[in-house]
Design an enzyme around this catalytic site. Structure first.
Site, PDB file in Angstrom:
ATOM      1  N   TYR A 145      31.365 -27.868  -6.031  1.00 45.58           N
ATOM      2  CA  TYR A 145      31.043 -26.547  -6.579  1.00 45.58           C
ATOM      3  C   TYR A 145      29.757 -26.003  -5.970  1.00 45.58           C
ATOM      4  O   TYR A 145      29.720 -24.861  -5.489  1.00 45.58           O
ATOM      5  CB  TYR A 145      30.905 -26.649  -8.098  1.00 45.58           C
ATOM      6  CG  TYR A 145      30.599 -25.335  -8.796  1.00 45.58           C
ATOM      7  CD1 TYR A 145      31.592 -24.379  -8.954  1.00 45.58           C
ATOM      8  CD2 TYR A 145      29.325 -25.067  -9.297  1.00 45.58           C
ATOM      9  CE1 TYR A 145      31.328 -23.171  -9.598  1.00 45.58           C
ATOM     10  CE2 TYR A 145      29.053 -23.869  -9.940  1.00 45.58           C
ATOM     11  CZ  TYR A 145      30.049 -22.931 -10.091  1.00 45.58           C
ATOM     12  OH  TYR A 145      29.786 -21.738 -10.724  1.00 45.58           O
ATOM     13  N   LYS A 149      29.639 -22.779  -3.475  1.00 42.59           N
ATOM     14  CA  LYS A 149      28.983 -21.579  -3.984  1.00 42.59           C
ATOM     15  C   LYS A 149      27.835 -21.150  -3.070  1.00 42.59           C
ATOM     16  O   LYS A 149      27.563 -19.954  -2.931  1.00 42.59           O
ATOM     17  CB  LYS A 149      28.499 -21.784  -5.416  1.00 42.59           C
ATOM     18  CG  LYS A 149      29.641 -21.784  -6.442  1.00 42.59           C
ATOM     19  CD  LYS A 149      30.379 -20.448  -6.456  1.00 42.59           C
ATOM     20  CE  LYS A 149      31.402 -20.360  -7.573  1.00 42.59           C
ATOM     21  NZ  LYS A 149      32.070 -19.031  -7.642  1.00 42.59           N
TER      22      LYS A 149
END
Length: 254
Positions: A145, A149
């Site tokens: 993640y 991101k």
């Protein structure tokens, strides 16, 4: 009312719930014509019916032409909101890493590739990327993640610096915790880092509308993130040490 979005043709991906649904509702309230996209067709339809929008379910990066037709030929605002909150370390499976890259980064790239020819020809368009504070900082316990991101933020930044003089506006929304199903799925790491200051999805929508009015690239629903970002840049080693202390604290709760 936000003049820049009144009567605009807007696409919001991942809008069957959470931040996406809040964005769709807010755009509709501001007078925009909204396409609600989600992999879950029933959820997309429910939100679309609620706001008087149009449901276009499916892969977020592959629905541009259908969304354009639904909006009478033009997408004015595209909200790349769909994402996956993949946790794990470097040891996460190849499939976990691949899905995170595909949804959190490559879906944005594909959408921009489909949208930009029209936007550049007419000299206007707006690309909204729901990134995360993890894209500016990082998130313990969630390597796929955090890394992807960062990639989403970098792509939004690149779009902005490359095309802003040609009428393309880009916004990167970077909230910390938001009370959604994704926050609930972060487990004990989210409980430690995100939940204490979590906001409602409507707070993200409010921040976006203010950011559009002020034509700001970086939108921080949690204003304190600006200070964290500055501290990280000013003294990376001190920042990493503090984050490692947080990591150690989390490990003792596991």
């Amino acid at each position: 009312m936000v003049g820049a979005v009144q009567s605009a043709g807007v696409v919001v991906t991942g809008a069957g719930g959470g931040i996406g649904a809040a964005l769709a509702r807010r755009f509709a309230a501001e007078g925009a014509r909204v396409v609600v996209n989600d992999l879950d067709a029933a959820k997309a339809k429910a939100v679309a019916d609620e706001i008087g929008g149009i449901a276009v379910p499916g892969d977020a990066s592959l629905i541009i032409e259908e969304a354009r037709e639904a909006l009478d030929g033009a997408v004015d605002v595209y909200c790349a909101n769909a994402g996956v909150g993949s946790g794990g370390s470097e040891a996460a499976g190849e499939d976990v890493w691949a899905l995170a890259w595909d949804v959190n980064v490559m879906a944005h790239v594909r959408a921009a590739h489909a949208l930009l020819p029209d936007w550049l020809e007419r000299g206007s368009g707006r690309f909204v990327s729901t990134v995360s504070a993890a894209g500016l900082l990082t998130m313990i316990g969630a390597a796929p993640y955090s890394v992807t991101k960062h990639g989403a933020y970098a792509f939004a930044e690149w779009l902005s610096l490359t095309y802003r003089h040609r009428g393309v506006n880009v916004h990167a929304i970077c909230p910390q915790g938001v009370r959604t199903d994704m926050l609930a799925a972060t487990g004990s790491a989210g409980d430690l880092v995100l939940r204490p200051t979590a906001i409602e999805p409507e707070g993200v929508a409010d921040a976006l509308m203010k950011g559009i009015e002020e034509n700001r690239f970086l939108i921080l629903p949690h204003p304190e993130v600006a200070g964290y970002y500055q501290a990280r840049a000013a003294d990376p080693d001190r920042w990493m040490t503090n984050m490692n202390h947080l990591q150690q604290k989390w490990e003792t709760t596991e």
